[in-house]
Design an enzyme around this catalytic site. Structure first.
Site, PDB file in Angstrom:
ATOM      1  CG  LEU B 222      -1.870  -1.197   1.347  1.00  0.00           C
ATOM      2  CD1 LEU B 222      -2.835  -0.973   2.506  1.00  0.00           C
ATOM      3  CD2 LEU B 222      -2.636  -1.421   0.044  1.00  0.00           C
ATOM      4  N   GLY B 263       2.501  -5.692   7.588  1.00  0.00           N
ATOM      5  CA  GLY B 263       1.605  -4.607   7.983  1.00  0.00           C
ATOM      6  C   GLY B 263       0.722  -4.139   6.837  1.00  0.00           C
ATOM      7  CG  ASP B 264       2.102  -1.209   4.316  1.00  0.00           C
ATOM      8  OD1 ASP B 264       3.012  -2.051   4.488  1.00  0.00           O
ATOM      9  OD2 ASP B 264       2.320  -0.026   4.012  1.00  0.00           O
ATOM     10  CD  GLU B 265       5.649  -5.678   3.626  1.00  0.00           C
ATOM     11  OE1 GLU B 265       6.031  -6.858   3.467  1.00  0.00           O
ATOM     12  OE2 GLU B 265       6.184  -4.880   4.391  1.00  0.00           O
TER      13      GLU B 265
END
Lengths: 196, 380
Positions: B222, B263-265
């Site tokens: 993201l 986390g945002d992967e």
């Protein structure tokens, strides 16, 4: 205490009252779970708490409750296996009474960690017997009252039973056989096909 | 309890046994004793004809009296083989006989034969052996059909008791198996988004490689997510992640695996899909959907995503670690090219790597973690 015994308490409530009531009892007894597993073992304290909670919810004295449970074990359709296994003990009620001495050993043959109370039948005359029940926990005698009552019906025998509560660690039941073949009784097919 | 053999030998040694008094000295007496002890016996005369049959054995053929028939016309001798006459049958004395009825039900039976003194015939005792359960069922036998010392009733009891105990154990096993599956499911699930987690992705990736079918691996990172977290708080971040997860699931097929691996992967494994155009379209749709500002309270969360994809057929022998590192390199290329884009990995990327220098595959993910902050600074 063996799971089979604990499970019987649960099934008794579930089959003769309701599942909802059992869940209430499990909560009141603070079991920490909803279901006893028949093939696991439990701390005897749990059994005691469960029995206490059942007696309280049903408003029954402990001995009356245990006797009802004995009757349930033999006469309810969900415990048909127990009735059949007991019926293997003899072709009539007296022979069945005599087979009770072997009951704990018979039970152990099937489930080797199931420890049932020692049973001893004293024959006082052809019609009068005393069954002595010795167990670490009292109460099995009351259960046997229910079992004997229901088995007498099952064989069609007319008997008088009198429960003599614990004396020196032994509970006893006085049995008076009025008539061996009083009623037709229920059928028992050795091959396990549908009885009656 | 006297056994058949004792009686027979007792009869043969009659003179020695006299002091005991009650030794059977004629066949009628023998028959009476056999009836008491062995209700499934049969007595044969010298010609092999059945002259006396135990009540329980006769009960197996209630409408066909056995007395008067020859033994070998009613019973088939399966072991020993090749026995077709009384004289041959007599030679099998003492041997375990395997028998069967000629007509149905062809219940299998066991037997043993003992000859009678002076060529007067033989006595056979017969039992069900292991076919006891079927026998009792087929012929509606009751306790009194068996000798009191016969263990048949105890065997029936044990079979039932064991079956009941096994059934209880089987139910317990089923419940434990259900609990195990639920626990495994939990261990493979990212609890925030409901997507698969890193462990599950590794598992599926290994399986895809082993199956040697074409597949694509897409890494998605993201963009600007950290800004959402920092300015609007973790609740906003969680909200965004849940939305993103939903978009990804909606834009992929059931057979694809969507996993949150950091986390945002995210990683998406496309089972059997290696068409570059199709994959580009999926990536574009995902980016497009998550770029739509997501309302959170009175704020809007604005994010985007960069994607990098590798295809299994680009490798002679695909390796999970290499594929993930290469996909990451393609993703980094997307970031470098201005974010919100999708790139396929190409060998050329290995040479240009991070800021012109090659990035060793093994440490590439670490570099990535530090990257967004620098990039954001340039942008904001």
């Amino acid at each position: 205490m063996h799971g089979l015994i604990n499970r019987t308490i649960q099934s008794f409530v579930r089959d003769t009252r309701s599942e909802a009531l059992w869940l209430e009892i499990a909560k009141a007894a603070e079991l920490g779970f909803d279901d006893f597993e028949a093939m696991l073992s439990y701390d005897p304290a749990l059994t005691k708490r469960a029995l206490g909670a059942v007696a309280c919810k049903l408003g029954l004295p402990q001995d009356a409750l245990l006797e009802d449970m004995g009757t349930y074990l033999v006469s309810h359709k969900n415990t048909e296996a127990v009735r059949r296994l007991l019926r293997f003990g003899g072709v009539d009620f007296v022979e069945f009474l005599h087979s009770l001495d072997d009951l704990p050993d018979r039970a152990r043959l099937a489930v080797d960690d199931l420890i049932l109370p020692q049973l001893e039948l004293r024959e006082r005359s052809a019609e009068r017997f005393t069954l002595q029940v010795s167990a670490r926990q009292r109460g099995f005698g009351a259960v046997m009252m229910g079992v004997l009552r229901a088995m007498a019906d099952d064989y069609g025998a007319l008997v008088l039973l009198e429960y003599v509560p614990e004396a020196e660690g032994v509970e006893s039941i006085d049995i008076q056989l009025i008539e061996a073949a009083f009623a037709e009784g229920r059928g028992f097919d050795l091959g396990g096909a549908r009885d009656e | 309890m006297p056994k058949v053999g004792d009686l027979i030998w007792g009869a043969r040694g009659m003179n020695d046994m006299k002091p005991m008094g009650a030794v059977p000295h004629d066949l009628a007496e023998l028959g009476r004793l056999m009836d008491a002890f062995c209700p499934m016996h049969v007595m044969l005369d010298a010609a092999g004809q059945m002259v006396h049959v135990g009540a329980t054995l006769q009960k197996l053929r209630p409408d066909a009296p056995m007395v008067g028939k020859t033994f070998l016309e009613v019973f088939e001798l399966r072991r020993p083989q090749g026995v077709s006459s009384m004289s041959e049958l007599m030679r099998s004395a003492g041997v375990k006989l395997h028998l069967r009825f000629y007509d149905t039900p062809e219940t299998a039976l066991k037997g043993v034969l003992a000859p009678l003194e002076g060529g007067r015939g033989a006595v056979l005792n017969i039992g069900f052996g292991i076919s006891l359960i079927e026998g009792v069922r087929d012929y509606a036998l009751v306790s009194s059909d068996f000798a009191a010392t016969d263990l048949a009733i105890e065997m029936l009891y044990l079979v039932e008791a064991k079956s009941a105990a096994m059934e209880a154990s089987r139910k317990l096993n089923l419940r434990l198996q259900g609990a195990m599956i639920a626990a495994e499911e939990q261990a493979y699930t990212d609890t925030l988004t409901g997507l698969k987690n890193r462990r599950a992705m590794d598992h599926v990736l290994t399986r895809l490689i082993e199956r040697k079918r074409g597949f694509a691996l897409m890494q998605i990172d993201l963009d600007f997510f950290k800004a959402v977290n920092d300015t609007l708080g973790h609740a906003a971040g969680d909200h965004v992640l849940q939305n993103v997860a939903r978009f990804m699931v909606e834009e992929t097929r059931d057979e694809d695996t969507v996993a949150r691996v950091g986390g945002d992967e995210f990683v998406i494994l496309f089972d059997g899909l290696t068409d570059r155009e199709a994959l580009s379209r999926v990536a574009a749709r995902i980016i497009e959907r998550l770029e739509v500002p997501m309302p959170f309270g009175e704020h809007f969360c604005r994010i985007s995503a960069s994607c990098g994809t590798v295809l299994s057929q680009s490798y002679g022998q695909p390796d999970a670690g290499v594929m993930l590192a290469d996909a990451d390199m393609a993703l980094y290329a997307s970031k470098k090219a201005g974010r919100a884009q999708h790139s396929f990995f190409s060998e050329a990327m290995r040479d240009v790597g991070g800021d012109g220098g090659p990035i060793p595959a093994a440490i590439a993910p670490k570099h990535k973690g530090a990257r967004p902050r620098e990039e954001r600074r340039g942008e904001e």
